[in-house]
Design a protein around this motif. Structure first.
Motif, PDB file in Angstrom:
ATOM      1  N   GLU A  12     -60.067  50.595  91.799  1.00  0.00           N
ATOM      2  CA  GLU A  12     -60.273  51.530  90.694  1.00  0.00           C
ATOM      3  C   GLU A  12     -59.876  50.910  89.362  1.00  0.00           C
ATOM      4  OE1 GLU A  12     -61.296  55.425  89.077  1.00  0.00           O
ATOM      5  OE2 GLU A  12     -61.925  54.066  90.673  1.00  0.00           O
TER       6      GLU A  12
ATOM      7  N   ARG B 238     -62.520  48.487  88.363  1.00  0.00           N
ATOM      8  CA  ARG B 238     -63.762  49.193  88.038  1.00  0.00           C
ATOM      9  C   ARG B 238     -63.739  49.770  86.623  1.00  0.00           C
ATOM     10  NH1 ARG B 238     -65.706  54.034  87.407  1.00  0.00           N
ATOM     11  NH2 ARG B 238     -63.694  55.048  87.826  1.00  0.00           N
TER      12      ARG B 238
ATOM     13  N   ASP C 277     -63.758  46.960  84.052  1.00  0.00           N
ATOM     14  CA  ASP C 277     -65.038  46.256  84.082  1.00  0.00           C
ATOM     15  C   ASP C 277     -66.122  47.038  83.360  1.00  0.00           C
ATOM     16  OD1 ASP C 277     -66.340  43.958  84.709  1.00  0.00           O
ATOM     17  OD2 ASP C 277     -66.514  44.345  86.861  1.00  0.00           O
ATOM     18  N   ASN C 278     -66.067  48.351  83.458  1.00  0.00           N
ATOM     19  CA  ASN C 278     -67.050  49.197  82.789  1.00  0.00           C
ATOM     20  C   ASN C 278     -66.986  49.066  81.265  1.00  0.00           C
ATOM     21  OD1 ASN C 278     -68.131  50.212  85.145  1.00  0.00           O
ATOM     22  ND2 ASN C 278     -66.912  52.081  85.128  1.00  0.00           N
TER      23      ASN C 278
ATOM     24  N   THR D 199     -61.282  51.795 100.174  1.00  0.00           N
ATOM     25  CA  THR D 199     -61.354  50.357  99.951  1.00  0.00           C
ATOM     26  C   THR D 199     -60.675  49.598 101.084  1.00  0.00           C
ATOM     27  OG1 THR D 199     -61.123  50.881  97.589  1.00  0.00           O
ATOM     28  CG2 THR D 199     -61.025  48.550  98.209  1.00  0.00           C
TER      29      THR D 199
ATOM     30  N   ILE E  46     -63.278  41.477  95.485  1.00  0.00           N
ATOM     31  CA  ILE E  46     -63.081  41.877  94.092  1.00  0.00           C
ATOM     32  C   ILE E  46     -62.278  40.816  93.341  1.00  0.00           C
ATOM     33  CG2 ILE E  46     -61.839  43.512  92.596  1.00  0.00           C
ATOM     34  CD1 ILE E  46     -62.655  45.703  94.635  1.00  0.00           C
TER      35      ILE E  46
END
Length: 236
Positions: free
Chosen positions: A87, A90, A93-94, A118, A126
């Protein structure tokens, strides 16, 4: 001006309850020190995790991040470590743009036992995938760091610590001044460390040093500052 995204994944499981005040104090010292860095525009992603993962701060400019308190840090539950890593990566990264670098600080006193979404393999993919991009760094301060490095195929490095960083650490971490009485040319710290349940300042000092060295440089990754070969698993 350089731009850095700082992800902090902070364990909030039940085992952290006995050191709650130390965790809060250590994080706040880390935060205050990072807010003093004026040569780098940074944003923070703070996620806490126990049985669930909570996004506390999502891409907030570092100077606007509030301190932890007894109200917003309340330990209890299990350790969804894998979900927290997925999370945290994520959400950053967004938001990340090509001119930004990322450092992800993982701090836990226990092993994974509660993730629902996960797997270990997914976390391995990742970490290795993002490290390979050339502008992501991961710092693991937790249980069994040698095993973690092997399981996750995570790059293990040593980073030399500069004199300005040592100077402020001596002021802000007075309880562990003895750790800093070393010559600057030989002092370094690893990005993979054993969590110290007796002295939380040591855990935060490690994160503080590594963030400061990356943010004060033009490097994209901690490995660019490394003094040893990546994936070196020697004893630290």
């Amino acid at each position: 001006m350089a731009k850095t995204l700082i992800i902090v994944l902070l364990d909030k499981s039940g085992s952290m309850a006995t050191k709650k005040s130390d965790v809060i104090g250590g994080f706040n010292t880390f935060l205050n020190n990072q807010q003093k860095v004026v040569t780098d525009a940074a944003k923070m992603y703070l996620l806490t995790f126990n049985t669930i993962v909570t996004i506390v701060e999502n891409g907030v400019p570092l100077e606007s991040v509030p301190e932890l308190t007894e109200t917003n840090y309340t330990p209890g539950g299990g350790t969804a470590l894998y979900d927290a890593i997925a999370e945290g990566v994520r959400v950053a990264d967004n938001d990340k743009t090509d001119d930004e670098r990322v450092i992800c600080l993982i701090m836990t006193d226990g092993e994974e036992n509660s993730s629902r979404e996960t797997t270990k393999q997914q976390v391995r993919d990742i970490i290795t995938g993002h490290e390979a991009r050339g502008d992501w760094s991961f710092v693991y301060i937790g249980e069994e760091p040698d095993r973690w490095t092997g399981d996750m195929k995570m790059t293990r490095i040593d980073v030399p610590i500069s004199q300005p960083t040592i100077n402020y650490l001596r002021q802000d971490y007075p309880k562990i001044n003895h750790c800093l009485n070393l010559s600057m040319c030989s002092y370094s710290t690893s990005n993979v460390m054993q969590f110290n349940a007796q002295n939380y300042d040591l855990n935060y000092m490690t994160g503080d040093m590594l963030c400061s060295e990356l943010r004060s440089s033009n490097s994209k990754q901690l490995s660019d500052l490394s003094t040893v070969t990546p994936n070196d698993t020697k004893e630290q």
